[in-house]
Design a protein around this motif. Structure first.
Motif, PDB file in Angstrom:
ATOM      1  N   GLU A 169     -16.867   8.728 -13.194  1.00 37.83           N
ATOM      2  CA  GLU A 169     -16.738   9.137 -14.591  1.00 37.83           C
ATOM      3  C   GLU A 169     -17.898  10.043 -14.996  1.00 37.83           C
ATOM      4  OE1 GLU A 169     -15.002   6.505 -17.933  1.00 37.83           O
ATOM      5  OE2 GLU A 169     -17.185   6.227 -18.003  1.00 37.83           O
ATOM      6  N   LEU A 170     -17.550  11.218 -15.487  1.00 37.68           N
ATOM      7  CA  LEU A 170     -18.522  12.219 -15.918  1.00 37.68           C
ATOM      8  C   LEU A 170     -18.709  12.151 -17.432  1.00 37.68           C
ATOM      9  CD1 LEU A 170     -20.192  14.861 -15.348  1.00 37.68           C
ATOM     10  CD2 LEU A 170     -18.049  16.112 -15.774  1.00 37.68           C
ATOM     11  N   SER A 171     -19.966  12.138 -17.867  1.00 34.76           N
ATOM     12  CA  SER A 171     -20.269  12.191 -19.299  1.00 34.76           C
ATOM     13  C   SER A 171     -21.091  13.445 -19.576  1.00 34.76           C
ATOM     14  CB  SER A 171     -21.057  10.948 -19.737  1.00 34.76           C
ATOM     15  OG  SER A 171     -20.288   9.773 -19.569  1.00 34.76           O
ATOM     16  N   VAL A 172     -20.508  14.382 -20.317  1.00 34.35           N
ATOM     17  CA  VAL A 172     -21.182  15.628 -20.683  1.00 34.35           C
ATOM     18  C   VAL A 172     -20.784  16.006 -22.100  1.00 34.35           C
ATOM     19  CG1 VAL A 172     -21.453  16.582 -18.348  1.00 34.35           C
ATOM     20  CG2 VAL A 172     -19.314  16.958 -19.607  1.00 34.35           C
ATOM     21  N   ALA A 173     -21.519  16.956 -22.682  1.00 35.98           N
ATOM     22  CA  ALA A 173     -21.248  17.349 -24.062  1.00 35.98           C
ATOM     23  C   ALA A 173     -19.989  18.195 -24.184  1.00 35.98           C
ATOM     24  CB  ALA A 173     -22.457  18.115 -24.616  1.00 35.98           C
ATOM     25  N   ASP A 174     -19.738  19.065 -23.197  1.00 37.56           N
ATOM     26  CA  ASP A 174     -18.632  20.018 -23.281  1.00 37.56           C
ATOM     27  C   ASP A 174     -17.655  19.771 -22.134  1.00 37.56           C
ATOM     28  OD1 ASP A 174     -16.934  22.223 -23.343  1.00 37.56           O
ATOM     29  OD2 ASP A 174     -18.517  23.632 -23.882  1.00 37.56           O
ATOM     30  N   LEU A 175     -16.559  19.086 -22.426  1.00 39.05           N
ATOM     31  CA  LEU A 175     -15.586  18.756 -21.386  1.00 39.05           C
ATOM     32  C   LEU A 175     -14.783  19.974 -20.943  1.00 39.05           C
ATOM     33  CD1 LEU A 175     -14.284  15.288 -22.627  1.00 39.05           C
ATOM     34  CD2 LEU A 175     -15.801  15.745 -20.698  1.00 39.05           C
ATOM     35  N   ASP A 176     -14.556  20.923 -21.831  1.00 40.16           N
ATOM     36  CA  ASP A 176     -13.850  22.138 -21.429  1.00 40.16           C
ATOM     37  C   ASP A 176     -14.666  22.895 -20.382  1.00 40.16           C
ATOM     38  OD1 ASP A 176     -11.679  21.677 -23.088  1.00 40.16           O
ATOM     39  OD2 ASP A 176     -12.545  22.802 -24.764  1.00 40.16           O
ATOM     40  N   ALA A 177     -15.970  23.002 -20.611  1.00 36.40           N
ATOM     41  CA  ALA A 177     -16.842  23.675 -19.656  1.00 36.40           C
ATOM     42  C   ALA A 177     -16.895  22.899 -18.344  1.00 36.40           C
ATOM     43  CB  ALA A 177     -18.249  23.820 -20.241  1.00 36.40           C
ATOM     44  N   ALA A 178     -16.866  21.576 -18.415  1.00 36.06           N
ATOM     45  CA  ALA A 178     -16.878  20.763 -17.196  1.00 36.06           C
ATOM     46  C   ALA A 178     -15.625  21.007 -16.369  1.00 36.06           C
ATOM     47  CB  ALA A 178     -17.014  19.281 -17.549  1.00 36.06           C
ATOM     48  N   GLN A 179     -14.479  21.092 -17.031  1.00 33.91           N
ATOM     49  CA  GLN A 179     -13.236  21.374 -16.314  1.00 33.91           C
ATOM     50  C   GLN A 179     -13.314  22.717 -15.587  1.00 33.91           C
ATOM     51  OE1 GLN A 179     -10.118  19.177 -19.427  1.00 33.91           O
ATOM     52  NE2 GLN A 179      -9.672  21.184 -18.624  1.00 33.91           N
ATOM     53  N   ALA A 180     -13.871  23.712 -16.249  1.00 37.68           N
ATOM     54  CA  ALA A 180     -13.961  25.043 -15.661  1.00 37.68           C
ATOM     55  C   ALA A 180     -14.911  25.061 -14.475  1.00 37.68           C
ATOM     56  CB  ALA A 180     -14.423  26.050 -16.713  1.00 37.68           C
ATOM     57  N   PHE A 181     -15.885  24.175 -14.460  1.00 38.40           N
ATOM     58  CA  PHE A 181     -16.844  24.109 -13.358  1.00 38.40           C
ATOM     59  C   PHE A 181     -16.292  23.316 -12.178  1.00 38.40           C
ATOM     60  CE2 PHE A 181     -20.329  21.807 -11.218  1.00 38.40           C
ATOM     61  CZ  PHE A 181     -21.094  22.875 -10.774  1.00 38.40           C
ATOM     62  N   TYR A 182     -15.832  22.110 -12.421  1.00 39.79           N
ATOM     63  CA  TYR A 182     -15.426  21.221 -11.327  1.00 39.79           C
ATOM     64  C   TYR A 182     -14.063  21.588 -10.736  1.00 39.79           C
ATOM     65  CZ  TYR A 182     -19.370  18.171 -12.375  1.00 39.79           C
ATOM     66  OH  TYR A 182     -20.632  17.665 -12.548  1.00 39.79           O
ATOM     67  N   GLY A 183     -13.193  22.192 -11.536  1.00 36.81           N
ATOM     68  CA  GLY A 183     -11.864  22.526 -11.033  1.00 36.81           C
ATOM     69  C   GLY A 183     -11.883  23.375  -9.777  1.00 36.81           C
ATOM     70  N   PRO A 184     -12.533  24.543  -9.792  1.00 32.41           N
ATOM     71  CA  PRO A 184     -12.543  25.395  -8.602  1.00 32.41           C
ATOM     72  C   PRO A 184     -13.294  24.793  -7.419  1.00 32.41           C
ATOM     73  CG  PRO A 184     -13.109  26.647 -10.582  1.00 32.41           C
ATOM     74  CD  PRO A 184     -13.140  25.201 -10.952  1.00 32.41           C
ATOM     75  N   ILE A 185     -14.375  24.061  -7.683  1.00 32.41           N
ATOM     76  CA  ILE A 185     -15.218  23.547  -6.596  1.00 32.41           C
ATOM     77  C   ILE A 185     -14.538  22.405  -5.854  1.00 32.41           C
ATOM     78  CG2 ILE A 185     -17.415  22.409  -6.068  1.00 32.41           C
ATOM     79  CD1 ILE A 185     -18.559  23.919  -8.548  1.00 32.41           C
ATOM     80  N   LEU A 186     -13.943  21.495  -6.607  1.00 29.86           N
ATOM     81  CA  LEU A 186     -13.374  20.294  -5.999  1.00 29.86           C
ATOM     82  C   LEU A 186     -11.842  20.317  -5.968  1.00 29.86           C
ATOM     83  CD1 LEU A 186     -15.811  17.686  -7.562  1.00 29.86           C
ATOM     84  CD2 LEU A 186     -15.753  18.460  -5.187  1.00 29.86           C
ATOM     85  N   GLY A 187     -11.235  21.371  -6.471  1.00 25.62           N
ATOM     86  CA  GLY A 187      -9.777  21.456  -6.456  1.00 25.62           C
ATOM     87  C   GLY A 187      -9.118  20.507  -7.432  1.00 25.62           C
ATOM     88  N   TRP A 188      -9.807  20.195  -8.536  1.00 29.89           N
ATOM     89  CA  TRP A 188      -9.292  19.242  -9.503  1.00 29.89           C
ATOM     90  C   TRP A 188      -8.459  19.929 -10.584  1.00 29.89           C
ATOM     91  CZ3 TRP A 188     -14.305  15.934 -10.670  1.00 29.89           C
ATOM     92  CH2 TRP A 188     -14.560  15.113  -9.557  1.00 29.89           C
ATOM     93  N   ASN A 189      -7.369  19.281 -10.964  1.00 27.94           N
ATOM     94  CA  ASN A 189      -6.587  19.669 -12.126  1.00 27.94           C
ATOM     95  C   ASN A 189      -6.811  18.613 -13.207  1.00 27.94           C
ATOM     96  OD1 ASN A 189      -5.212  22.008 -11.029  1.00 27.94           O
ATOM     97  ND2 ASN A 189      -4.119  20.562  -9.714  1.00 27.94           N
ATOM     98  N   TRP A 190      -7.163  19.080 -14.400  1.00 32.52           N
ATOM     99  CA  TRP A 190      -7.520  18.166 -15.483  1.00 32.52           C
ATOM    100  C   TRP A 190      -6.393  18.052 -16.505  1.00 32.52           C
ATOM    101  CZ3 TRP A 190     -12.370  15.679 -15.960  1.00 32.52           C
ATOM    102  CH2 TRP A 190     -13.357  16.083 -15.040  1.00 32.52           C
ATOM    103  N   THR A 191      -6.234  16.856 -17.056  1.00 32.57           N
ATOM    104  CA  THR A 191      -5.298  16.621 -18.151  1.00 32.57           C
ATOM    105  C   THR A 191      -5.933  15.653 -19.133  1.00 32.57           C
ATOM    106  OG1 THR A 191      -4.245  14.784 -16.972  1.00 32.57           O
ATOM    107  CG2 THR A 191      -3.250  16.975 -16.718  1.00 32.57           C
ATOM    108  N   SER A 192      -5.393  15.585 -20.323  1.00 30.13           N
ATOM    109  CA  SER A 192      -5.839  14.602 -21.307  1.00 30.13           C
ATOM    110  C   SER A 192      -5.265  13.228 -20.962  1.00 30.13           C
ATOM    111  CB  SER A 192      -5.397  15.000 -22.712  1.00 30.13           C
ATOM    112  OG  SER A 192      -5.636  13.941 -23.628  1.00 30.13           O
TER     113      SER A 192
END
Length: 259
Positions: free
Chosen positions: A11-34
């Motif tokens: 579980e990741l805790s950060v201030a900006d979840l949109d920015a986190a999605q943009a960072f982790y998605g390409p690196i780890l191949g993650w797709n994010w949803t609510s």
């Protein structure tokens, strides 16, 4: 195989979840949803069909909490494990609490100050090696590191709490000795000392996520605004690893079979 003591969520805790999605998605191949939770912007990250991680707004954490990754360990009885933690000299930071449709969780602190979560999942949704924790598939959690002043004492605490066993050890430079521990004979992590430095970190847990090739992943980390803190380091005959920091300050590690 027993799921007691097996890592089951990150579980990741950060201030900006949109920015986190943009960072982790390409690196780890993650797709994010609510997650669709009323009153809380909780996000879910998937690698393929597997849910592997969650994202939580930092402002719901206790004041002063830095951006961080929390590791959760599967337990058969959340309340009993939390009580055992307290009996062994640890601290219960978050009392056992229900998550509707998922199970029951708590946040614990070991006697040396490292923080870790526990999760008692509902019977119809058991943790699985093909879920968040999968040591064979990119995009999943694959290793854990504990850094603390007294790693042997730390692992003895977790042996009593989760059933983990010391498996092997080898020299780790300034950190002293690196002690590998196992879940039912399978190596899942290691523990080492804090080392000797004027800026040693507090005791902490570090999650590792797997990627197909480390060099490419580290290029993406820097291109997307993160930083490489340590590595690449070759684990003889096994893999290549690096410790990195995302643009908001949360620290994690990457591991790959291919440099």
């Amino acid at each position: 195989m027993s799921f007691q003591g097996l890592p089951c969520w990150f579980e990741l805790s950060v201030a900006d979840l949109d920015a986190a999605q943009a960072f982790y998605g390409p690196i780890l191949g993650w797709n994010w949803t609510s997650a669709g939770m009323e009153g809380l912007d909780y996000r879910l990250a998937r690698a393929g069909e597997d849910m592997v991680a969650g994202g939580l707004p930092l402002d719901v954490c206790p004041p002063g909490t830095p951006p961080n990754w929390m590791i959760y360990i599967s337990v058969e009885n959340c309340d009993a494990t939390a009580q055992l933690c307290a009996d062994l000299g640890g601290k219960v930071w978050k009392e056992p609490t229900d998550i509707p449709g998922t199970g029951r969780f708590a946040i614990l602190g070991d006697p040396q100050g490292a923080v870790i979560g526990i999760m008692q999942l509902e019977p119809m949704d058991p943790p699985s090696p093909s879920g968040a924790w999968d040591q064979r598939t990119p995009g999943h959690g694959t290793w854990l590191d504990l850094t603390c002043p007294a790693p042997i004492a730390g692992l003895e605490f977790y042996r009593k709490l989760f059933g983990w066993r010391r498996n092997m050890q080898f020299p780790a430079g300034r950190a002293g000795t690196y002690f590998v521990f196992a879940h039912e004979g399978t190596r899942i992590g290691g523990a080492m000392g804090l080392g000797e430095s004027d800026c040693t970190p507090p005791p902490h847990w570090l999650p590792y996520f797997s990627v197909p090739a480390l060099r490419r992943a580290l290029e993406q980390v820097t291109q997307l605004g993160g930083a490489v803190l340590r590595g690449p380091i070759e684990v003889p005959g096994t893999a290549f690893t690096a410790t990195v920091k995302d643009p908001q300050g949360a620290i994690f590690a990457l591991v790959a079979r291919n440099r």
